[in-house]
Design an enzyme around this catalytic site. Structure first.
Site, PDB file in Angstrom:
ATOM      1  N   LYS A 166      -1.737  15.794  -8.940  1.00 26.61           N
ATOM      2  CA  LYS A 166      -0.888  15.517 -10.091  1.00 26.61           C
ATOM      3  C   LYS A 166       0.088  16.666 -10.361  1.00 26.61           C
ATOM      4  O   LYS A 166       1.210  16.443 -10.847  1.00 26.61           O
ATOM      5  CB  LYS A 166      -1.753  15.225 -11.319  1.00 26.61           C
ATOM      6  CG  LYS A 166      -2.530  13.912 -11.208  1.00 26.61           C
ATOM      7  CD  LYS A 166      -1.609  12.721 -11.037  1.00 26.61           C
ATOM      8  CE  LYS A 166      -2.344  11.395 -11.097  1.00 26.61           C
ATOM      9  NZ  LYS A 166      -1.446  10.234 -10.997  1.00 26.61           N
ATOM     10  N   TYR A 212      -7.808  16.122  -7.545  1.00 33.77           N
ATOM     11  CA  TYR A 212      -6.993  15.293  -8.427  1.00 33.77           C
ATOM     12  C   TYR A 212      -5.953  16.135  -9.145  1.00 33.77           C
ATOM     13  O   TYR A 212      -4.776  15.768  -9.216  1.00 33.77           O
ATOM     14  CB  TYR A 212      -7.907  14.583  -9.428  1.00 33.77           C
ATOM     15  CG  TYR A 212      -7.172  13.743 -10.448  1.00 33.77           C
ATOM     16  CD1 TYR A 212      -6.553  12.552 -10.083  1.00 33.77           C
ATOM     17  CD2 TYR A 212      -7.115  14.132 -11.787  1.00 33.77           C
ATOM     18  CE1 TYR A 212      -5.878  11.783 -11.018  1.00 33.77           C
ATOM     19  CE2 TYR A 212      -6.448  13.360 -12.724  1.00 33.77           C
ATOM     20  CZ  TYR A 212      -5.834  12.187 -12.334  1.00 33.77           C
ATOM     21  OH  TYR A 212      -5.164  11.433 -13.256  1.00 33.77           O
ATOM     22  N   ASP A 242       0.861  -1.173   0.000  1.00 32.96           N
ATOM     23  CA  ASP A 242       0.000   0.000   0.000  1.00 32.96           C
ATOM     24  C   ASP A 242       0.900   1.227   0.000  1.00 32.96           C
ATOM     25  O   ASP A 242       1.590   1.502   0.988  1.00 32.96           O
ATOM     26  CB  ASP A 242      -0.900  -0.012   1.238  1.00 32.96           C
ATOM     27  CG  ASP A 242      -1.839   1.181   1.320  1.00 32.96           C
ATOM     28  OD1 ASP A 242      -1.703   2.118   0.504  1.00 32.96           O
ATOM     29  OD2 ASP A 242      -2.705   1.183   2.217  1.00 32.96           O
ATOM     30  N   VAL A 243       0.919   1.987  -1.090  1.00 33.74           N
ATOM     31  CA  VAL A 243       1.866   3.097  -1.202  1.00 33.74           C
ATOM     32  C   VAL A 243       1.559   4.247  -0.250  1.00 33.74           C
ATOM     33  O   VAL A 243       2.414   5.119  -0.040  1.00 33.74           O
ATOM     34  CB  VAL A 243       1.945   3.637  -2.655  1.00 33.74           C
ATOM     35  CG1 VAL A 243       2.477   2.571  -3.604  1.00 33.74           C
ATOM     36  CG2 VAL A 243       0.611   4.200  -3.121  1.00 33.74           C
TER      37      VAL A 243
END
Length: 249
Positions: free
Chosen positions: A151, A147, A55-56
Protein backbone atom coordinates in the site's frame (compact mmCIF):
# COMPACT_ATOMS: atom_id res chain seq x y z
CA UNK A 1 -19.08 16.97 -14.17
CA UNK A 2 -19.03 13.21 -14.75
CA UNK A 3 -22.28 12.89 -16.72
CA UNK A 4 -21.64 10.51 -19.61
CA UNK A 5 -18.00 9.91 -18.72
CA UNK A 6 -16.58 6.38 -18.67
CA UNK A 7 -15.22 5.12 -15.34
CA UNK A 8 -13.39 1.85 -14.73
CA UNK A 9 -13.32 0.38 -11.22
CA UNK A 10 -11.29 -2.75 -10.51
CA UNK A 11 -12.56 -5.00 -7.76
CA UNK A 12 -15.89 -3.38 -8.48
CA UNK A 13 -18.21 -6.27 -7.68
CA UNK A 14 -18.13 -5.93 -3.89
CA UNK A 15 -17.16 -3.69 -1.01
CA UNK A 16 -15.49 -0.34 -1.58
CA UNK A 17 -15.25 -0.86 -5.33
CA UNK A 18 -18.96 -1.52 -5.67
CA UNK A 19 -19.83 1.51 -3.53
CA UNK A 20 -17.65 3.74 -5.71
CA UNK A 21 -19.11 2.27 -8.91
CA UNK A 22 -22.66 2.83 -7.70
CA UNK A 23 -21.91 6.41 -6.63
CA UNK A 24 -20.34 7.23 -10.00
CA UNK A 25 -23.23 5.63 -11.89
CA UNK A 26 -25.77 7.52 -9.77
CA UNK A 27 -24.09 10.73 -10.89
CA UNK A 28 -24.29 9.92 -14.58
CA UNK A 29 -21.15 7.95 -15.38
CA UNK A 30 -21.01 4.77 -17.41
CA UNK A 31 -19.01 2.41 -15.21
CA UNK A 32 -17.04 -0.70 -16.10
CA UNK A 33 -16.50 -2.90 -13.06
CA UNK A 34 -13.89 -5.64 -13.17
CA UNK A 35 -13.14 -8.67 -11.06
CA UNK A 36 -12.14 -12.30 -11.32
CA UNK A 37 -15.59 -13.74 -10.51
CA UNK A 38 -18.47 -13.19 -12.87
CA UNK A 39 -21.13 -13.86 -10.21
CA UNK A 40 -20.62 -10.71 -8.09
CA UNK A 41 -20.09 -8.64 -11.23
CA UNK A 42 -23.37 -9.77 -12.77
CA UNK A 43 -25.18 -9.19 -9.47
CA UNK A 44 -23.90 -5.61 -9.39
CA UNK A 45 -24.73 -4.85 -13.03
CA UNK A 46 -27.26 -2.18 -14.02
CA UNK A 47 -27.86 -0.28 -17.26
CA UNK A 48 -25.00 2.01 -16.17
CA UNK A 49 -22.69 -0.57 -14.56
CA UNK A 50 -21.06 -3.08 -16.91
CA UNK A 51 -19.21 -6.27 -15.89
CA UNK A 52 -15.72 -7.19 -17.11
CA UNK A 53 -13.94 -10.35 -15.98
CA UNK A 54 -10.30 -9.33 -15.55
CA UNK A 55 -7.43 -10.49 -13.35
CA UNK A 56 -5.41 -7.36 -12.55
CA UNK A 57 -2.27 -9.41 -11.86
CA UNK A 58 -2.27 -10.69 -15.47
CA UNK A 59 -0.83 -8.12 -17.89
CA UNK A 60 -2.47 -9.62 -20.97
CA UNK A 61 -5.85 -9.67 -19.23
CA UNK A 62 -5.58 -6.01 -18.24
CA UNK A 63 -4.38 -4.88 -21.67
CA UNK A 64 -7.20 -6.69 -23.47
CA UNK A 65 -9.82 -5.96 -20.81
CA UNK A 66 -9.28 -2.21 -20.71
CA UNK A 67 -9.10 -2.08 -24.51
CA UNK A 68 -12.46 -3.88 -24.69
CA UNK A 69 -14.02 -1.44 -22.22
CA UNK A 70 -12.68 1.54 -24.16
CA UNK A 71 -13.98 0.12 -27.43
CA UNK A 72 -17.45 -0.35 -25.95
CA UNK A 73 -17.80 2.80 -23.83
CA UNK A 74 -15.12 5.25 -24.91
CA UNK A 75 -11.98 6.54 -23.21
CA UNK A 76 -11.60 5.88 -19.51
CA UNK A 77 -11.67 9.28 -17.81
CA UNK A 78 -12.11 8.03 -14.23
CA UNK A 79 -9.74 5.20 -13.32
CA UNK A 80 -10.18 3.57 -9.90
CA UNK A 81 -7.57 0.88 -9.19
CA UNK A 82 -9.26 -0.66 -6.19
CA UNK A 83 -8.70 -4.41 -6.52
CA UNK A 84 -6.56 -5.74 -3.71
CA UNK A 85 -6.03 -8.34 -1.04
CA UNK A 86 -5.48 -7.72 2.65
CA UNK A 87 -3.89 -10.30 4.89
CA UNK A 88 -1.52 -10.05 7.82
CA UNK A 89 1.45 -12.33 8.28
CA UNK A 90 4.58 -11.96 10.39
CA UNK A 91 7.73 -11.35 8.36
CA UNK A 92 9.44 -14.55 9.52
CA UNK A 93 6.38 -16.51 8.36
CA UNK A 94 6.29 -14.77 4.98
CA UNK A 95 7.48 -16.81 2.01
CA UNK A 96 8.09 -15.53 -1.50
CA UNK A 97 4.78 -16.91 -2.77
CA UNK A 98 2.84 -14.79 -0.26
CA UNK A 99 4.98 -11.70 -0.96
CA UNK A 100 4.66 -12.08 -4.74
CA UNK A 101 0.89 -12.62 -4.63
CA UNK A 102 0.36 -9.48 -2.53
CA UNK A 103 2.56 -7.38 -4.80
CA UNK A 104 1.08 -8.84 -7.99
CA UNK A 105 -2.45 -7.85 -7.07
CA UNK A 106 -1.99 -4.70 -4.99
CA UNK A 107 0.96 -3.08 -6.79
CA UNK A 108 1.24 -4.66 -10.25
CA UNK A 109 -2.54 -4.51 -10.57
CA UNK A 110 -2.64 -0.79 -9.84
CA UNK A 111 0.28 -0.09 -12.18
CA UNK A 112 -1.22 -2.07 -15.08
CA UNK A 113 -4.70 -0.63 -14.62
CA UNK A 114 -3.47 2.96 -14.54
CA UNK A 115 -1.08 2.46 -17.45
CA UNK A 116 -3.75 1.01 -19.71
CA UNK A 117 -6.41 3.56 -18.72
CA UNK A 118 -4.03 6.46 -19.32
CA UNK A 119 -3.64 5.39 -22.95
CA UNK A 120 -7.17 6.63 -23.63
CA UNK A 121 -7.50 9.19 -20.82
CA UNK A 122 -4.59 11.28 -22.06
CA UNK A 123 -6.32 11.71 -25.41
CA UNK A 124 -9.10 13.63 -23.61
CA UNK A 125 -9.22 16.98 -21.82
CA UNK A 126 -10.04 15.71 -18.31
CA UNK A 127 -9.27 12.70 -16.15
CA UNK A 128 -9.11 11.37 -12.62
CA UNK A 129 -7.08 8.48 -11.22
CA UNK A 130 -8.27 7.52 -7.73
CA UNK A 131 -6.33 4.63 -6.22
CA UNK A 132 -7.71 2.85 -3.18
CA UNK A 133 -4.75 2.41 -0.86
CA UNK A 134 -5.08 2.12 2.93
CA UNK A 135 -4.11 3.76 6.18
CA UNK A 136 -1.44 1.03 6.06
CA UNK A 137 0.04 2.95 3.13
CA UNK A 138 0.85 5.83 5.47
CA UNK A 139 2.02 3.97 8.55
CA UNK A 140 3.24 0.48 9.31
CA UNK A 141 0.39 -1.87 10.18
CA UNK A 142 1.49 -4.16 12.99
CA UNK A 143 1.54 -7.79 11.87
CA UNK A 144 1.16 -6.95 8.18
CA UNK A 145 4.52 -5.85 6.74
CA UNK A 146 3.83 -7.19 3.24
CA UNK A 147 0.43 -5.55 3.01
CA UNK A 148 1.84 -2.29 4.37
CA UNK A 149 4.66 -2.33 1.82
CA UNK A 150 2.22 -2.89 -1.05
CA UNK A 151 0.00 0.00 0.00
CA UNK A 152 2.99 2.33 0.48
CA UNK A 153 4.05 1.44 -3.07
CA UNK A 154 0.64 2.44 -4.44
CA UNK A 155 0.96 5.88 -2.86
CA UNK A 156 4.47 6.30 -4.25
CA UNK A 157 3.18 5.51 -7.73
CA UNK A 158 0.35 8.02 -7.39
CA UNK A 159 2.65 10.79 -6.16
CA UNK A 160 5.10 10.24 -9.01
CA UNK A 161 2.32 10.33 -11.62
CA UNK A 162 0.91 13.51 -10.09
CA UNK A 163 4.33 15.10 -10.58
CA UNK A 164 4.64 13.77 -14.14
CA UNK A 165 1.25 15.16 -15.19
CA UNK A 166 1.12 18.25 -12.97
CA UNK A 167 0.54 20.64 -15.88
CA UNK A 168 -2.08 18.42 -17.52
CA UNK A 169 -5.84 18.24 -16.82
CA UNK A 170 -5.49 14.91 -15.00
CA UNK A 171 -5.14 14.32 -11.27
CA UNK A 172 -3.82 11.35 -9.32
CA UNK A 173 -4.83 10.76 -5.71
CA UNK A 174 -5.06 7.88 -3.25
CA UNK A 175 -7.79 7.15 -0.74
CA UNK A 176 -6.50 5.69 2.52
CA UNK A 177 -9.30 4.16 4.59
CA UNK A 178 -8.84 2.45 7.91
CA UNK A 179 -10.99 -0.62 8.68
CA UNK A 180 -14.03 -0.64 6.38
CA UNK A 181 -17.11 -2.83 6.81
CA UNK A 182 -16.54 -5.22 3.87
CA UNK A 183 -16.05 -8.93 3.24
CA UNK A 184 -12.39 -8.47 4.20
CA UNK A 185 -13.45 -7.80 7.79
CA UNK A 186 -15.48 -11.01 7.77
CA UNK A 187 -12.54 -13.04 6.45
CA UNK A 188 -10.06 -11.42 8.83
CA UNK A 189 -12.40 -12.05 11.77
CA UNK A 190 -12.44 -15.75 10.92
CA UNK A 191 -8.64 -15.75 10.58
CA UNK A 192 -8.19 -14.07 13.97
CA UNK A 193 -10.58 -16.56 15.58
CA UNK A 194 -8.61 -19.45 14.12
CA UNK A 195 -5.21 -18.07 15.21
CA UNK A 196 -6.20 -16.88 18.68
CA UNK A 197 -9.23 -18.88 19.72
CA UNK A 198 -11.16 -15.70 20.44
CA UNK A 199 -14.93 -15.56 20.08
CA UNK A 200 -16.29 -13.80 17.00
CA UNK A 201 -17.32 -10.55 18.69
CA UNK A 202 -13.93 -10.18 20.37
CA UNK A 203 -12.05 -11.01 17.17
CA UNK A 204 -14.05 -8.41 15.25
CA UNK A 205 -13.53 -5.87 18.03
CA UNK A 206 -9.78 -6.12 17.52
CA UNK A 207 -10.24 -4.35 14.17
CA UNK A 208 -13.10 -2.06 15.14
CA UNK A 209 -11.16 -0.73 18.12
CA UNK A 210 -8.26 0.29 15.88
CA UNK A 211 -10.46 2.93 14.25
CA UNK A 212 -10.20 5.98 16.54
CA UNK A 213 -13.93 6.73 16.31
CA UNK A 214 -14.78 3.23 17.50
CA UNK A 215 -16.71 1.94 14.51
CA UNK A 216 -16.13 0.43 11.09
CA UNK A 217 -16.15 2.83 8.15
CA UNK A 218 -19.01 2.41 5.68
CA UNK A 219 -18.01 1.79 2.02
CA UNK A 220 -20.24 4.73 1.05
CA UNK A 221 -18.00 7.05 3.06
CA UNK A 222 -15.08 6.10 0.84
CA UNK A 223 -17.25 6.46 -2.25
CA UNK A 224 -18.19 10.01 -1.26
CA UNK A 225 -14.50 10.91 -1.15
CA UNK A 226 -14.05 9.49 -4.65
CA UNK A 227 -16.97 11.59 -5.89
CA UNK A 228 -15.44 14.69 -4.33
CA UNK A 229 -12.23 14.09 -6.29
CA UNK A 230 -14.32 14.10 -9.47
CA UNK A 231 -16.07 17.38 -8.62
CA UNK A 232 -15.79 20.46 -10.82
CA UNK A 233 -13.35 22.32 -8.57
CA UNK A 234 -11.17 19.38 -7.54
CA UNK A 235 -8.42 19.98 -10.08
CA UNK A 236 -5.94 21.41 -7.57
CA UNK A 237 -6.16 18.32 -5.36
CA UNK A 238 -3.35 16.22 -6.79
CA UNK A 239 -0.80 13.75 -5.45
CA UNK A 240 -2.61 13.40 -2.14
CA UNK A 241 -3.08 10.43 0.19
CA UNK A 242 -6.44 11.20 1.73
CA UNK A 243 -7.19 9.53 5.04
CA UNK A 244 -10.69 8.22 5.69
CA UNK A 245 -9.80 6.82 9.03
CA UNK A 246 -11.93 8.25 11.81
CA UNK A 247 -9.25 10.54 13.18
CA UNK A 248 -6.12 8.43 12.64
CA UNK A 249 -3.07 10.67 12.97
Amino acid sequence: MIEGKHALVTGGGTGIGLAIAQALAANGAQVTISGRRIGPLNAASTPSIHPLVMDVSDEDAVVSGVAKAVYERGPVQICVPNAGIAEGRALLKTDMAFWRQMMAINVDGAFLTIRECLKSMTRTDWGRVIAVSSIAGLRGLKGAPTYSASKHAMIGLIRALAADYATKPFTFNALCPAYVDTEIITRNTASIMERTGLEEDKARAMMVDLNPHGRLIAPDEVAEAALWLCAERSGSVNGQAIQIAGGEL
